[in-house]
Scaffold this motif. Structure first.
Motif, mmCIF file in Angstrom:
data_model
loop_
_atom_site.group_PDB
_atom_site.id
_atom_site.type_symbol
_atom_site.label_atom_id
_atom_site.label_comp_id
_atom_site.label_asym_id
_atom_site.label_seq_id
_atom_site.Cartn_x
_atom_site.Cartn_y
_atom_site.Cartn_z
ATOM 1 N N GLN A 93 1.945 1.495 0.146
ATOM 2 C CA GLN A 93 1.859 0.979 -1.429
ATOM 3 C C GLN A 93 3.018 -0.276 -1.748
ATOM 4 O O GLN A 93 3.549 -0.430 -2.896
ATOM 5 C CB GLN A 93 2.276 2.238 -2.215
ATOM 6 C CG GLN A 93 1.306 3.404 -2.351
ATOM 7 C CD GLN A 93 -0.394 2.921 -2.801
ATOM 8 O OE1 GLN A 93 -0.589 1.809 -2.917
ATOM 9 N NE2 GLN A 93 -1.182 3.762 -3.056
ATOM 10 N N VAL A 104 0.053 8.786 -2.738
ATOM 11 C CA VAL A 104 0.017 8.875 -4.348
ATOM 12 C C VAL A 104 1.219 8.307 -5.062
ATOM 13 O O VAL A 104 2.564 8.619 -4.660
ATOM 14 C CB VAL A 104 -0.148 10.237 -4.663
ATOM 15 C CG1 VAL A 104 -0.296 10.693 -6.071
ATOM 16 C CG2 VAL A 104 -1.137 10.904 -4.060
ATOM 17 N N LEU A 105 0.891 7.291 -5.766
ATOM 18 C CA LEU A 105 1.931 6.663 -6.495
ATOM 19 C C LEU A 105 2.954 7.696 -7.491
ATOM 20 O O LEU A 105 1.932 8.595 -8.245
ATOM 21 C CB LEU A 105 1.551 5.503 -7.392
ATOM 22 C CG LEU A 105 1.179 4.196 -6.521
ATOM 23 C CD1 LEU A 105 0.521 3.175 -7.323
ATOM 24 C CD2 LEU A 105 2.418 3.640 -5.642
ATOM 25 N N GLU A 107 3.948 6.637 -10.035
ATOM 26 C CA GLU A 107 3.506 6.460 -11.470
ATOM 27 C C GLU A 107 2.143 7.038 -11.918
ATOM 28 O O GLU A 107 2.069 7.312 -12.941
ATOM 29 C CB GLU A 107 3.117 4.885 -11.549
ATOM 30 C CG GLU A 107 2.836 4.086 -12.674
ATOM 31 C CD GLU A 107 2.827 2.397 -12.601
ATOM 32 O OE1 GLU A 107 2.588 1.875 -13.700
ATOM 33 O OE2 GLU A 107 2.638 2.157 -11.451
ATOM 34 N N THR A 108 1.348 7.303 -10.933
ATOM 35 C CA THR A 108 0.005 7.849 -11.204
ATOM 36 C C THR A 108 0.242 9.322 -11.652
ATOM 37 O O THR A 108 -0.360 9.741 -12.639
ATOM 38 C CB THR A 108 -0.736 7.930 -9.723
ATOM 39 O OG1 THR A 108 -1.078 6.576 -9.382
ATOM 40 C CG2 THR A 108 -2.087 8.683 -10.118
ATOM 41 N N ASN A 111 1.797 9.051 -15.320
ATOM 42 C CA ASN A 111 0.653 8.707 -16.273
ATOM 43 C C ASN A 111 -0.467 9.817 -16.537
ATOM 44 O O ASN A 111 -0.961 9.984 -17.566
ATOM 45 C CB ASN A 111 -0.141 7.511 -15.708
ATOM 46 C CG ASN A 111 0.354 6.181 -15.876
ATOM 47 O OD1 ASN A 111 1.353 6.137 -16.351
ATOM 48 N ND2 ASN A 111 0.306 5.277 -15.013
ATOM 49 N N LEU A 112 -0.719 10.586 -15.560
ATOM 50 C CA LEU A 112 -1.501 11.900 -15.542
ATOM 51 C C LEU A 112 -0.726 12.796 -16.750
ATOM 52 O O LEU A 112 -1.640 13.485 -17.684
ATOM 53 C CB LEU A 112 -1.796 12.495 -14.386
ATOM 54 C CG LEU A 112 -2.700 11.898 -13.380
ATOM 55 C CD1 LEU A 112 -2.825 12.488 -12.082
ATOM 56 C CD2 LEU A 112 -4.217 11.804 -13.926
ATOM 57 N N SER A 126 -2.612 16.370 -6.204
ATOM 58 C CA SER A 126 -1.636 15.893 -5.269
ATOM 59 C C SER A 126 -1.113 17.073 -4.407
ATOM 60 O O SER A 126 -0.443 17.946 -4.636
ATOM 61 C CB SER A 126 -0.426 15.394 -5.895
ATOM 62 O OG SER A 126 0.312 15.090 -4.957
#
Length: 262
Positions: A93, A104-105, A107-108, A111-112, A126
């Motif tokens: 990434q 998996v970021l 940040e993701t 945000n979720l 995840s």
């Protein structure tokens, strides 16, 4: 830190380490104000015209958060420490923080959560968030932990093997690492049955809801290296099965007996 300081430090270190990429070398540090490097006997030196020696202890905790390859180049960074699953890896990434060994970021995930998703829902999305951590106590070689981690990874069974010595440092007090392991819902493999026999230590494990596996050796000197490898490999499936149980728990086995609940 100014660009001028960075360029000056780069020039000094380029000559010192004889490489075009000195900032990627393992002996390089920064406190945000200056660039420093490690000398031949471990002293920390400012990479400027003063070449002033500074206090090593300030930077030691940071060094434990970085993985270096065989060429002493920085390979991975654990910004929150090795006991957390946030990793910065230039190969994944584009160097943005990711969750564990996935792409998996972080940040993701954030945000979720910010968008109202529940923790249970995010953990289902995840797989790394569902991993069970198995810590190997420092009375067992960290090389065994590293080997188990390599052997376990291809199975996809969501188990991560770590060494207490490698993550928390040799000689770390139980009071320091037990709360963190408890938060992770992790388990510990150890040779030291006295942890259970000593009431204060047993209470500490129970308080933080930690699962423990005691591999009791046949003598006070403990298992030899390959004896321990044999014992753990022979019981690995049982260890993984018991990890599904509710914490806290304690199981004990000897070289000749299976696990029994304490």
């Amino acid at each position: 830190m100014s660009a001028q300081k960075i360029v000056k430090a780069h020039n000094i270190l380029e000559k010192t380490f004889q490489t075009r990429y000195p900032f990627a070398k393992s002996p390089i540090f920064t406190d945000g104000k200056a660039v420093l490097f490690s000398g031949e006997v471990g002293e920390i030196i400012r990479a400027d015209e003063t070449l002033q020696i500074t206090i090593k202890e300030i930077f030691s905790p940071f060094c434990k958060k970085v993985d270096f390859n065989k060429n002493d180049l920085a390979e991975r960074f654990f910004p929150m420490g090795r006991n957390h699953n946030v990793i910065i890896d230039p190969k994944r990434q584009f160097g943005q923080p990711v969750v564990g060994e996935t792409n998996v970021l972080t940040e993701t995930i954030f945000n979720l959560f910010k968008g109202g998703e529940s923790v249970s829902m995010i953990s289902r999305l995840s797989p790394q968030c569902r991993m069970t951590k198995i810590y190997i106590d420092e009375n067992i070689s960290p090389h065994i932990a590293a080997g188990l981690a390599i052997l376990e990874k291809p199975t996809g069974d969501q188990f991560e093997v770590l060494s207490i010595e490698s993550v928390f440092g040799r000689g770390a007090l139980d009071e320091e690492w037990l709360p963190k392991i408890g938060e992770e819902k992790a388990v510990v493999i150890t040779q030291d049955i006295n942890i259970y026999r000593t009431r204060s230590q047993r209470v500490l494990f129970e308080k933080h809801h930690v699962g423990v596996f005691f591999l009791s050796p046949p003598s006070k000197t403990g298992y030899q290296y390959w004896e321990m490898v044999e014992q753990i490999i022979k019981r690995w499936r049982d260890i993984k099965k018991h990890c599904k149980g509710k914490r806290p728990f304690a199981f004990r086995c000897t070289s000749r007996t299976d696990f029994e609940r304490l």
